[in-house]
Scaffold this active site. Structure first.
Site, mmCIF file in Angstrom:
data_model
loop_
_atom_site.group_PDB
_atom_site.id
_atom_site.type_symbol
_atom_site.label_atom_id
_atom_site.label_comp_id
_atom_site.label_asym_id
_atom_site.label_seq_id
_atom_site.Cartn_x
_atom_site.Cartn_y
_atom_site.Cartn_z
ATOM 1 N N ALA A 4 0.848 -1.196 0.000
ATOM 2 C CA ALA A 4 0.000 0.000 0.000
ATOM 3 C C ALA A 4 0.878 1.239 0.000
ATOM 4 O O ALA A 4 2.087 1.162 0.217
ATOM 5 C CB ALA A 4 -0.893 0.011 1.252
ATOM 6 N N THR A 49 -8.506 0.212 5.772
ATOM 7 C CA THR A 49 -8.276 1.110 6.913
ATOM 8 C C THR A 49 -9.565 1.697 7.495
ATOM 9 O O THR A 49 -10.560 1.868 6.779
ATOM 10 C CB THR A 49 -7.369 2.275 6.449
ATOM 11 O OG1 THR A 49 -7.334 3.290 7.455
ATOM 12 C CG2 THR A 49 -7.883 2.924 5.175
ATOM 13 N N ASP A 50 -9.494 2.036 8.779
ATOM 14 C CA ASP A 50 -10.605 2.754 9.427
ATOM 15 C C ASP A 50 -10.821 4.120 8.773
ATOM 16 O O ASP A 50 -11.895 4.697 8.895
ATOM 17 C CB ASP A 50 -10.319 2.930 10.928
ATOM 18 C CG ASP A 50 -9.025 3.686 11.200
ATOM 19 O OD1 ASP A 50 -8.084 3.574 10.384
ATOM 20 O OD2 ASP A 50 -8.941 4.391 12.225
ATOM 21 N N TYR A 57 -5.989 9.710 1.356
ATOM 22 C CA TYR A 57 -5.604 8.308 1.594
ATOM 23 C C TYR A 57 -6.858 7.451 1.814
ATOM 24 O O TYR A 57 -7.027 6.404 1.184
ATOM 25 C CB TYR A 57 -4.679 8.258 2.816
ATOM 26 C CG TYR A 57 -4.445 6.901 3.425
ATOM 27 C CD1 TYR A 57 -3.584 5.976 2.837
ATOM 28 C CD2 TYR A 57 -5.067 6.539 4.626
ATOM 29 C CE1 TYR A 57 -3.361 4.729 3.426
ATOM 30 C CE2 TYR A 57 -4.841 5.303 5.215
ATOM 31 C CZ TYR A 57 -3.991 4.410 4.610
ATOM 32 O OH TYR A 57 -3.777 3.177 5.198
HETATM 33 N N1 LIG Z 1 0.124 1.763 9.374
HETATM 34 C C1 LIG Z 1 -1.096 1.947 9.886
HETATM 35 O O1 LIG Z 1 -1.279 2.529 10.966
HETATM 36 C C2 LIG Z 1 -2.300 1.421 9.146
HETATM 37 C C3 LIG Z 1 -3.581 1.714 9.652
HETATM 38 C C4 LIG Z 1 -4.701 1.206 8.971
HETATM 39 C C5 LIG Z 1 -4.542 0.427 7.840
HETATM 40 N N2 LIG Z 1 -3.283 0.166 7.361
HETATM 41 C C6 LIG Z 1 -3.160 -0.665 6.159
HETATM 42 O O2 LIG Z 1 -2.414 -1.817 6.513
HETATM 43 C C7 LIG Z 1 -1.639 -2.262 5.396
HETATM 44 C C8 LIG Z 1 -0.188 -2.422 5.822
HETATM 45 O O3 LIG Z 1 0.290 -1.160 6.293
HETATM 46 P P1 LIG Z 1 1.824 -0.953 6.697
HETATM 47 O O4 LIG Z 1 1.850 0.177 7.658
HETATM 48 O O5 LIG Z 1 2.437 -2.267 7.027
HETATM 49 O O6 LIG Z 1 2.396 -0.412 5.304
HETATM 50 P P2 LIG Z 1 3.913 -0.074 4.923
HETATM 51 O O7 LIG Z 1 4.820 -0.307 6.088
HETATM 52 O O8 LIG Z 1 3.903 1.269 4.272
HETATM 53 O O9 LIG Z 1 4.246 -1.192 3.837
HETATM 54 C C9 LIG Z 1 3.709 -1.186 2.549
HETATM 55 C C10 LIG Z 1 4.653 -1.958 1.659
HETATM 56 O O10 LIG Z 1 4.104 -1.973 0.323
HETATM 57 C C11 LIG Z 1 5.182 -1.700 -0.576
HETATM 58 N N3 LIG Z 1 4.641 -1.154 -1.838
HETATM 59 C C12 LIG Z 1 4.248 0.121 -2.082
HETATM 60 N N4 LIG Z 1 3.834 0.236 -3.348
HETATM 61 C C13 LIG Z 1 3.939 -0.982 -3.934
HETATM 62 C C14 LIG Z 1 3.658 -1.496 -5.229
HETATM 63 N N5 LIG Z 1 3.176 -0.721 -6.205
HETATM 64 N N6 LIG Z 1 3.886 -2.809 -5.483
HETATM 65 C C15 LIG Z 1 4.381 -3.604 -4.494
HETATM 66 N N7 LIG Z 1 4.678 -3.188 -3.257
HETATM 67 C C16 LIG Z 1 4.463 -1.884 -2.962
HETATM 68 C C17 LIG Z 1 6.013 -0.686 0.169
HETATM 69 O O11 LIG Z 1 7.277 -0.509 -0.410
HETATM 70 P P3 LIG Z 1 8.067 0.896 -0.158
HETATM 71 O O12 LIG Z 1 8.441 0.887 1.274
HETATM 72 O O13 LIG Z 1 9.204 0.801 -1.106
HETATM 73 O O14 LIG Z 1 7.094 1.982 -0.500
HETATM 74 C C18 LIG Z 1 6.054 -1.324 1.564
HETATM 75 O O15 LIG Z 1 7.052 -2.320 1.659
HETATM 76 C C19 LIG Z 1 -1.884 -1.220 4.299
HETATM 77 O O16 LIG Z 1 -2.901 -1.678 3.448
HETATM 78 C C20 LIG Z 1 -2.386 0.005 5.049
HETATM 79 O O17 LIG Z 1 -3.201 0.817 4.233
HETATM 80 C C21 LIG Z 1 -2.172 0.651 7.991
#
Ligand SMILES: NC(=O)c1ccc[n+]([C@@H]2O[C@H](COP(=O)([O-])OP(=O)(O)OC[C@H]3O[C@@H](n4cnc5c(N)ncnc54)[C@H](OP(=O)(O)O)[C@@H]3O)[C@@H](O)[C@H]2O)c1
Length: 285
Positions: free
Chosen positions: A58, A99-100, A123
């Site tokens: 994401a 996401t929420d 977002y």
């Molecule tokens: N973090 C939060 O608090 C939160 C809250 C609610 C929901 N979420 C959801 O939970 C999920 C996981 O979140 P997270 O915080 O673990 O995310 P994250 O740490 O930002 O990890 C996302 C990963 O996806 C990779 N990526 C980005 N674009 C891509 C593409 N086009 N093709 C393949 N890989 C790609 C990123 O690579 P790069 O690092 O190189 O960009 C990164 O390794 C997401 O769907 C997010 O929307 C997160």
């Protein structure tokens, strides 16, 4: 069962891959298989023949998304559609993390899966579109909405607070936005429960149990970190309102999620966020 986990280098992806490897055969990928590129995705599926795709990839820079609109939309809206379409071609499903922030509700009722979509930032809008496009591209979809993640291998609120508490005399934290802090390891376990027995496709909420404001979350982080000697002294944590905190993206004042559906359908454990925070901080000691 063989899983393809995308976003393996991300905060959730790393914990999920580590847990999944204990019991399942997994293929894991990150940027090298661009989820927005249909040919790359199709080639990967043909080469590895997964039984299900778990999408942790994401664009998660919530404030930057206000200006990086194209990239945000490409990864968060178009990406899930590409995965859904490609998976549908070979008759497999997609577990997707949302996401929420696709919602913005009113206290005091936790939001169910059928709450009206109401994103208030770019977002959240792109993630809401991603949910819609995935659902329309593949009937075999499990969309898991989660929130306020903290994981050992990522930049997150807990680590930011610990850094600030080590270096500042006092900090100010927003006290009028409420949600559910969630440990990535608990989410990873819930995701695997669905992926190993995929039934009843649709939208599911998963966060830790318990509702907090960011201010309450910060106060608890400091309390537990002092107990675990991760901090040496307490500093004042001052409550402020959202209007006093300048950020590019607006955040919902209320986005607490109701977990009844995932508990009933998948018998998922939902630990209290304070207990999971304690386990998380124990990893730091
Ligand atoms: N973090 C939060 O608090 C939160 C809250 C609610 C929901 N979420 C959801 O939970 C999920 C996981 O979140 P997270 O915080 O673990 O995310 P994250 O740490 O930002 O990890 C996302 C990963 O996806 C990779 N990526 C980005 N674009 C891509 C593409 N086009 N093709 C393949 N890989 C790609 C990123 O690579 P790069 O690092 O190189 O960009 C990164 O390794 C997401 O769907 C997010 O929307 C997160």
């Amino acid at each position: 069962m063989t899983f393809w986990i995308t976003g393996k280098g991300g905060m959730l992806g790393q914990d999920l891959c580590a847990l999944a490897k204990q019991d399942f055969k997994i293929f894991e990928s990150d940027r090298e298989v661009d989820i927005t590129n249909e040919n790359s995705v199709m080639d990967y599926i043909h080469a590895n023949k997964p039984d299900i795709i778990i999408n942790c990839a994401a664009y998660t820079a919530v404030d930057n998304a206000e200006t990086q609109t194209e990239l945000n939309h490409k990864i968060n809206a178009f990406g899930p559609e590409v995965l859904g379409k490609c998976a549908a071609k070979v008759g497999i499903g997609v577990v997707h993390i949302s996401t929420d922030y696709v919602l913005s509700g009113k206290a005091p009722t936790p939001l169910k899966e059928d709450a009206p979509i109401n994103p208030i930032n770019a977002y959240g809008s792109a993630k809401a579109k991603g949910e819609y496009l995935l659902a329309n591209s593949n009937p075999l979809h499990w969309i898991i909405r989660t929130a306020w993640l903290f994981g050992i291998k990522g930049k997150n609120f807990v680590n930011s607070m610990l850094n600030l508490m080590r270096t500042k005399e006092q900090i100010s934290v927003v006290n009028d936005q409420f949600g559910n802090p969630t440990w990535t390891c608990d989410l990873a376990a819930a995701v695997l429960k669905i992926a190993e027995n995929p039934k009843n496709p649709g939208i599911y909420n998963f966060t830790n149990e318990g509702i907090a404001s960011w201010h309450e979350f910060a106060v608890e982080i400091q309390k537990q970190a002092l107990e675990k000697k991760l901090l040496t002294k307490a500093i004042p944590v001052l409550p402020i309102s959202s209007s006093e905190w300048k950020s590019a993206a607006k955040r919902p004042l209320w986005s607490a999620l109701d977990k009844t559906k995932i508990k009933e359908n998948f018998n998922v454990q939902v630990p209290l966020w304070q207990n999971s925070l304690s386990k998380y901080l124990a990893l730091e000691t």
